[in-house]
Design a protein around this motif. Sequence first.
Motif, PDB file in Angstrom:
ATOM      1  N   ALA A   1       7.655  64.615  54.502  1.00 14.38           N
ATOM      2  CA  ALA A   1       7.159  63.423  54.144  1.00 14.38           C
ATOM      3  C   ALA A   1       6.411  62.362  54.796  1.00 14.38           C
ATOM      4  O   ALA A   1       5.673  61.771  54.095  1.00 14.38           O
ATOM      5  CB  ALA A   1       8.636  62.947  53.615  1.00 14.38           C
ATOM      6  N   ASP A   2       6.641  62.258  56.017  1.00 16.07           N
ATOM      7  CA  ASP A   2       5.876  61.463  56.708  1.00 16.07           C
ATOM      8  C   ASP A   2       4.229  61.846  56.690  1.00 16.07           C
ATOM      9  O   ASP A   2       3.313  61.030  56.371  1.00 16.07           O
ATOM     10  CB  ASP A   2       6.273  61.303  58.191  1.00 16.07           C
ATOM     11  N   THR A   3       3.828  63.349  56.821  1.00 15.87           N
ATOM     12  CA  THR A   3       2.460  63.726  56.678  1.00 15.87           C
ATOM     13  C   THR A   3       1.878  63.308  55.428  1.00 15.87           C
ATOM     14  O   THR A   3       0.901  63.146  55.087  1.00 15.87           O
ATOM     15  CB  THR A   3       2.475  65.203  57.348  1.00 15.87           C
ATOM     16  N   THR A   4       2.763  63.906  54.458  1.00 19.39           N
ATOM     17  CA  THR A   4       2.190  63.684  52.813  1.00 19.39           C
ATOM     18  C   THR A   4       1.891  62.330  52.539  1.00 19.39           C
ATOM     19  O   THR A   4       0.706  62.026  52.079  1.00 19.39           O
ATOM     20  CB  THR A   4       3.294  64.066  51.902  1.00 19.39           C
ATOM     21  N   GLY A   5       2.892  61.422  53.164  1.00 19.61           N
ATOM     22  CA  GLY A   5       2.694  60.137  52.830  1.00 19.61           C
ATOM     23  C   GLY A   5       1.466  59.502  53.686  1.00 19.61           C
ATOM     24  O   GLY A   5       0.756  58.716  53.173  1.00 19.61           O
ATOM     25  N   ALA A   6       1.217  59.908  54.882  1.00 20.27           N
ATOM     26  CA  ALA A   6       0.025  59.650  55.798  1.00 20.27           C
ATOM     27  C   ALA A   6      -0.976  59.978  55.038  1.00 20.27           C
ATOM     28  O   ALA A   6      -2.122  59.263  54.978  1.00 20.27           O
ATOM     29  CB  ALA A   6       0.273  60.124  56.950  1.00 20.27           C
ATOM     30  N   VAL A   7      -1.182  61.165  54.465  1.00 18.42           N
ATOM     31  CA  VAL A   7      -2.766  61.710  54.020  1.00 18.42           C
ATOM     32  C   VAL A   7      -2.823  60.925  52.892  1.00 18.42           C
ATOM     33  O   VAL A   7      -3.891  60.698  52.510  1.00 18.42           O
ATOM     34  CB  VAL A   7      -2.560  63.414  54.012  1.00 18.42           C
ATOM     35  N   CYS A   8      -1.695  60.969  51.892  1.00 20.65           N
ATOM     36  CA  CYS A   8      -2.258  60.190  50.616  1.00 20.65           C
ATOM     37  C   CYS A   8      -2.454  58.786  51.097  1.00 20.65           C
ATOM     38  O   CYS A   8      -3.297  58.271  50.423  1.00 20.65           O
ATOM     39  CB  CYS A   8      -0.678  60.169  49.764  1.00 20.65           C
ATOM     40  N   GLY A   9      -1.808  58.219  51.911  1.00 24.22           N
ATOM     41  CA  GLY A   9      -1.882  56.779  52.202  1.00 24.22           C
ATOM     42  C   GLY A   9      -3.328  56.650  52.670  1.00 24.22           C
ATOM     43  O   GLY A   9      -4.033  55.529  52.371  1.00 24.22           O
ATOM     44  N   ALA A  10      -4.018  57.562  53.506  1.00 23.15           N
ATOM     45  CA  ALA A  10      -5.464  57.319  53.910  1.00 23.15           C
ATOM     46  C   ALA A  10      -6.361  57.441  52.728  1.00 23.15           C
ATOM     47  O   ALA A  10      -7.294  56.723  52.663  1.00 23.15           O
ATOM     48  CB  ALA A  10      -5.763  58.569  54.863  1.00 23.15           C
TER      49      ALA A  10
ATOM     50  N   MET B   1       5.209  58.224  45.357  1.00 19.48           N
ATOM     51  CA  MET B   1       5.129  59.580  44.880  1.00 19.48           C
ATOM     52  C   MET B   1       5.067  60.582  45.983  1.00 19.48           C
ATOM     53  O   MET B   1       5.904  61.591  45.865  1.00 19.48           O
ATOM     54  CB  MET B   1       3.963  59.518  44.011  1.00 19.48           C
ATOM     55  N   ALA B   2       4.241  60.319  46.665  1.00 21.43           N
ATOM     56  CA  ALA B   2       4.011  61.273  47.983  1.00 21.43           C
ATOM     57  C   ALA B   2       5.267  61.671  48.877  1.00 21.43           C
ATOM     58  O   ALA B   2       5.565  62.849  48.964  1.00 21.43           O
ATOM     59  CB  ALA B   2       3.048  60.978  48.857  1.00 21.43           C
ATOM     60  N   VAL B   3       5.913  60.456  49.265  1.00 19.33           N
ATOM     61  CA  VAL B   3       7.131  60.543  50.127  1.00 19.33           C
ATOM     62  C   VAL B   3       8.123  61.164  49.690  1.00 19.33           C
ATOM     63  O   VAL B   3       8.989  61.720  50.251  1.00 19.33           O
ATOM     64  CB  VAL B   3       7.319  59.218  51.052  1.00 19.33           C
ATOM     65  N   ASN B   4       8.367  60.751  48.231  1.00 21.78           N
ATOM     66  CA  ASN B   4       9.645  61.420  47.569  1.00 21.78           C
ATOM     67  C   ASN B   4       9.642  62.708  47.440  1.00 21.78           C
ATOM     68  O   ASN B   4      10.649  63.422  46.367  1.00 21.78           O
ATOM     69  CB  ASN B   4       9.844  60.256  46.377  1.00 21.78           C
TER      70      ASN B   4
ATOM     71  N   VAL C   1      -4.596  51.657  57.741  1.00 23.42           N
ATOM     72  CA  VAL C   1      -3.397  51.010  57.658  1.00 23.42           C
ATOM     73  C   VAL C   1      -2.647  51.849  56.521  1.00 23.42           C
ATOM     74  O   VAL C   1      -1.467  52.087  56.752  1.00 23.42           O
ATOM     75  CB  VAL C   1      -3.642  49.630  56.989  1.00 23.42           C
ATOM     76  N   GLY C   2      -3.306  52.346  55.436  1.00 24.99           N
ATOM     77  CA  GLY C   2      -2.599  52.830  54.317  1.00 24.99           C
ATOM     78  C   GLY C   2      -2.016  54.416  54.999  1.00 24.99           C
ATOM     79  O   GLY C   2      -0.952  54.810  54.648  1.00 24.99           O
ATOM     80  N   LEU C   3      -2.720  55.093  56.016  1.00 27.03           N
ATOM     81  CA  LEU C   3      -2.257  56.431  56.734  1.00 27.03           C
ATOM     82  C   LEU C   3      -0.927  55.871  57.470  1.00 27.03           C
ATOM     83  O   LEU C   3       0.107  56.639  57.220  1.00 27.03           O
ATOM     84  CB  LEU C   3      -3.371  56.705  57.539  1.00 27.03           C
ATOM     85  N   ALA C   4      -1.151  54.574  58.031  1.00 24.77           N
ATOM     86  CA  ALA C   4       0.044  54.499  59.036  1.00 24.77           C
ATOM     87  C   ALA C   4       1.312  53.858  58.121  1.00 24.77           C
ATOM     88  O   ALA C   4       2.531  54.263  58.256  1.00 24.77           O
ATOM     89  CB  ALA C   4      -0.279  53.165  59.998  1.00 24.77           C
ATOM     90  N   VAL C   5       1.231  53.205  56.992  1.00 29.19           N
ATOM     91  CA  VAL C   5       2.362  52.808  56.326  1.00 29.19           C
ATOM     92  C   VAL C   5       2.998  53.966  55.372  1.00 29.19           C
ATOM     93  O   VAL C   5       4.300  53.978  55.347  1.00 29.19           O
ATOM     94  CB  VAL C   5       2.149  51.600  55.280  1.00 29.19           C
ATOM     95  N   GLY C   6       2.114  55.058  55.068  1.00 30.14           N
ATOM     96  CA  GLY C   6       2.518  56.052  54.442  1.00 30.14           C
ATOM     97  C   GLY C   6       3.395  56.854  55.393  1.00 30.14           C
ATOM     98  O   GLY C   6       4.267  57.427  55.113  1.00 30.14           O
ATOM     99  N   ASP C   7       2.950  57.071  56.374  1.00 27.55           N
ATOM    100  CA  ASP C   7       3.531  57.436  57.670  1.00 27.55           C
ATOM    101  C   ASP C   7       5.155  56.822  57.833  1.00 27.55           C
ATOM    102  O   ASP C   7       6.250  57.620  57.888  1.00 27.55           O
ATOM    103  CB  ASP C   7       2.787  57.454  58.979  1.00 27.55           C
ATOM    104  N   CYS C   8       4.952  55.681  58.087  1.00 22.58           N
ATOM    105  CA  CYS C   8       6.038  54.885  58.110  1.00 22.58           C
ATOM    106  C   CYS C   8       7.132  54.943  57.051  1.00 22.58           C
ATOM    107  O   CYS C   8       8.432  55.045  57.212  1.00 22.58           O
ATOM    108  CB  CYS C   8       6.113  53.154  58.286  1.00 22.58           C
ATOM    109  N   LEU C   9       6.633  54.813  55.945  1.00 26.44           N
ATOM    110  CA  LEU C   9       7.748  55.095  54.662  1.00 26.44           C
ATOM    111  C   LEU C   9       8.362  56.296  54.464  1.00 26.44           C
ATOM    112  O   LEU C   9       9.492  56.627  54.289  1.00 26.44           O
ATOM    113  CB  LEU C   9       6.619  55.037  53.242  1.00 26.44           C
ATOM    114  N   GLY C  10       7.446  57.418  54.935  1.00 26.64           N
ATOM    115  CA  GLY C  10       8.157  58.709  54.856  1.00 26.64           C
ATOM    116  C   GLY C  10       8.733  59.242  56.268  1.00 26.64           C
ATOM    117  O   GLY C  10       9.656  60.085  56.109  1.00 26.64           O
ATOM    118  N   GLY C  11       8.644  58.630  57.117  1.00 29.39           N
ATOM    119  CA  GLY C  11       9.178  59.185  58.587  1.00 29.39           C
ATOM    120  C   GLY C  11      10.628  59.234  58.712  1.00 29.39           C
ATOM    121  O   GLY C  11      11.217  60.320  58.859  1.00 29.39           O
ATOM    122  N   PRO C  12      11.330  58.402  57.774  1.00 29.54           N
ATOM    123  CA  PRO C  12      12.819  58.262  57.945  1.00 29.54           C
ATOM    124  C   PRO C  12      13.275  59.457  57.179  1.00 29.54           C
ATOM    125  O   PRO C  12      14.733  59.891  57.116  1.00 29.54           O
ATOM    126  CB  PRO C  12      13.116  56.973  57.501  1.00 29.54           C
TER     127      PRO C  12
END
Length: 312
Positions: free
Chosen positions: A262-271, A254-257, A15-26
Amino acid sequence: MEPLEEADRFRGCLVGLAVGDCLGGPVEGWSRSEIREKFGRLKEIVGGGWLGGWLNLAPGEYTDDTQMMLCIARSIVKRGQFDPDDVAAEFVRWYETRPKDIGNTTRAALGKIKAGRRWLEASREAHNDLGGKSAGNGGVMRCAPVGLLHCHREEELFGDSLTSAQITHWDPVAGWACVALNLAIAGAVQGSAKDKLLADVLPKIAELAVREALAQVEGLPAEKVRASGYAVHTVQAAFWSFLGTASFEEAVVMAVNLGEDADTTGAVCGALAGAYYGLAAIPERWVKVLRDREEIVGLADGILKLSQVQCA
């Protein structure tokens, strides 16, 4: 570790991977200054309209990072193991849906598999066609289910992590980025102290570029952190964000900003952060808008059962 806690960490990882992806995707492809100008600091899953960026994502809609992770997770649960031939077939079925977002290396390799090449041959040919450049982050963004499956079996974790990347990304740098992330995920799931995770991972990484990048994480100033599509940059930025913060939300924000990919950094950090902090630590406002969250949780539970069988 109590079974319930381990289940929470497995769920938190996917779930962390997915929400990190969603946060950074836009804001995929945006610079840090562009993100600051529009949002100050991006903390919400926005999506929709122009805020969805070039992908025009709806709130809670994820990108290829989560889509490919789900291909691997579904295959593992279906087959009861990591089966690269089946994963490659899952990737091709996804590729045939004409996804909004797909990396150049992944597109090249999957196009060859669809045309009849075996995945190992297709990956090598795509690498050559691209001038020997296949060290992108398309492997590490999706590899977390392998780390969960083999969280108690290090030898299998190494082999299947490398293979999971090589289905599309021939360069060993891409594979060793997966090994680094999955070793850290395994340590987090097993309850390792946060300040020991990186120290435990470093001596096990044979690929110099990945090992050196991770060795520089602690004390690295923000202006030196890159979040490009290069696998080495991605793991360095993800570890840097995770280790320099004190909660799941802080780490992923921190990751997506950091901008760029940004989506991939957010996903990897989120995982990684999800495996460490667990599902309960992920903001409910993010989880409730996540598409397919029940399936993602169910796949995490299925992988947990398989990992427990391996240890029996």
